[in-house]
Motif scaffolding. Structure first.
Motif, PDB file in Angstrom:
ATOM      1  N   GLY A 129       0.789  -1.225   0.000  1.00 49.50           N
ATOM      2  CA  GLY A 129       0.000   0.000   0.000  1.00 49.50           C
ATOM      3  C   GLY A 129       0.819   1.271   0.000  1.00 49.50           C
ATOM      4  N   GLY A 165       1.337   2.942  -5.874  1.00 54.97           N
ATOM      5  CA  GLY A 165       0.203   2.622  -6.726  1.00 54.97           C
ATOM      6  C   GLY A 165       0.659   1.953  -8.008  1.00 54.97           C
ATOM      7  N   VAL A 220      -6.309  -2.930  -9.860  1.00 56.88           N
ATOM      8  CA  VAL A 220      -7.048  -3.035  -8.595  1.00 56.88           C
ATOM      9  C   VAL A 220      -6.575  -4.190  -7.720  1.00 56.88           C
ATOM     10  CG1 VAL A 220      -9.085  -1.989  -9.653  1.00 56.88           C
ATOM     11  CG2 VAL A 220      -8.890  -4.503  -9.530  1.00 56.88           C
ATOM     12  N   GLU A 221      -5.673  -5.042  -8.247  1.00 55.71           N
ATOM     13  CA  GLU A 221      -5.240  -6.188  -7.448  1.00 55.71           C
ATOM     14  C   GLU A 221      -3.879  -6.662  -7.924  1.00 55.71           C
ATOM     15  OE1 GLU A 221      -8.195  -9.320  -6.225  1.00 55.71           O
ATOM     16  OE2 GLU A 221      -6.871 -10.585  -7.444  1.00 55.71           O
ATOM     17  N   ALA A 259      -5.578   0.114  -3.504  1.00 51.85           N
ATOM     18  CA  ALA A 259      -6.372   1.341  -3.434  1.00 51.85           C
ATOM     19  C   ALA A 259      -5.984   2.274  -4.579  1.00 51.85           C
ATOM     20  CB  ALA A 259      -6.138   2.029  -2.089  1.00 51.85           C
ATOM     21  N   ALA A 260      -6.939   3.094  -4.975  1.00 46.02           N
ATOM     22  CA  ALA A 260      -6.658   4.109  -5.988  1.00 46.02           C
ATOM     23  C   ALA A 260      -5.686   5.132  -5.409  1.00 46.02           C
ATOM     24  CB  ALA A 260      -7.947   4.792  -6.414  1.00 46.02           C
ATOM     25  N   THR A 261      -4.777   5.633  -6.254  1.00 41.01           N
ATOM     26  CA  THR A 261      -3.816   6.654  -5.825  1.00 41.01           C
ATOM     27  C   THR A 261      -4.055   7.928  -6.628  1.00 41.01           C
ATOM     28  OG1 THR A 261      -2.195   5.692  -7.349  1.00 41.01           O
ATOM     29  CG2 THR A 261      -2.056   5.031  -5.050  1.00 41.01           C
TER      30      THR A 261
END
Length: 281
Positions: A234, A237, A251-252, A259-261
């Motif tokens: 995390g 991105g 997304v994975e 998470a979106a950055t």
């Protein structure tokens, strides 16, 4: 086959018609190059750039320059027949050849096919256990010798992923099987340089050019393979880009939700806006 349009040797063909020789060198040894373009409102997006890369790839293989007039005629024919289709593939091979690797001089095969694309969906990725050889004779070329990519992405799909990331032999992040990588790290968005062995993606180039014009901190930088650990934790991105997927967040990674950055989200919006402004940037 109703959603496939095929052009070869100056005319449209029935999609069920056999059109390639059993001894076409593109079939027997993968001696050919190709391009895949997104189709927008019945036109091939960034076609000029794709044709320039087609020529560079052909030269890299030692092939004669493709007949771009013939290619453009094929593009016009298939899109004139089905302007609603979303994907265009241009393939040029060395033509008729022996069963071995040596070429026989002769006319090239030029094939243009249009077809559908699946609807957009979130992109899930995994790390591949195989590597890209940045010193390969075909490093950075878009050739029909695609078996390495087929194997890697097939393994990814077995675990529910859409794409697989490849390191190079130096232990650096290189690319996906059919995409370029972008990592948001410490407020910057970086993509591996071409020296990593990655393909000189058309979408990648547009992201770099447009971001520079808009003053966004996006650039090229060699990234260690371990940067993906930062993504999983995390602290970074991840996004990918390609001609059909455009520029999208990932997304994975290896089953870990991402998470979106902020910068990736901004570049995603920028790319969509700029791409909508010009069909052949």
């Amino acid at each position: 086959m109703d959603e496939i349009v095929v052009w070869l040797d100056g005319r449209l063909r029935d999609p069920e018609e056999p059109v390639l020789s059993a001894v076409d060198h593109g079939i027997t040894v993968g001696d050919g190059v190709f391009e895949t373009c997104q189709v927008v409102d019945g036109q091939a997006f960034a076609l000029t750039r794709h044709l320039a890369r087609l020529t560079r790839s052909a030269r890299g293989l030692g092939l004669d320059d493709p007949d771009l007039d013939a290619v453009r005629a094929g593009v016009s024919a298939v899109l004139g027949e089905r302007p609603d289709l979303g994907r265009l593939r241009i393939t040029v091979t060395a033509g008729i050849g022996p069963l071995g690797s040596t070429r026989t001089p002769g006319p090239q095969t030029v094939l243009v096919v249009a077809g559908p694309v699946p609807p957009p969906h979130p992109i899930r990725t995994v790390r591949s256990r195989w590597v890209r050889n940045e010193r390969s004779a075909v490093a950075g070329l878009k050739t029909t010798s695609y078996a390495e990519n087929v194997v890697a992405v097939a393994e990814a799909t077995k675990v529910g992923a859409d794409e697989a990331w490849l390191a190079n032999t130096r232990g650096e992040l290189c690319e996906g099987t059919g995409s370029n990588a972008f990592v948001e790290l410490d407020g910057r968005l970086v993509t591996p340089p071409l020296s990593s062995g990655c393909l000189a993606g058309i979408t990648r180039a547009l992201v770099l050019e447009w971001a520079a014009q808009e003053g966004l901190p996006v650039g090229e930088e060699a990234l260690p393979w371990e940067v993906l650990d930062e993504v999983s934790a995390g602290r970074a991105g991840l996004a990918l880009c390609g001609s059909i997927r455009t520029f999208v967040p990932v997304v994975e990674l290896d089953g870990v939700p991402l998470a979106a950055t902020p910068l990736i989200a901004e570049v995603t919006r920028m790319y969509a806006r700029r791409a909508a402004e010009q069909i052949d940037p």
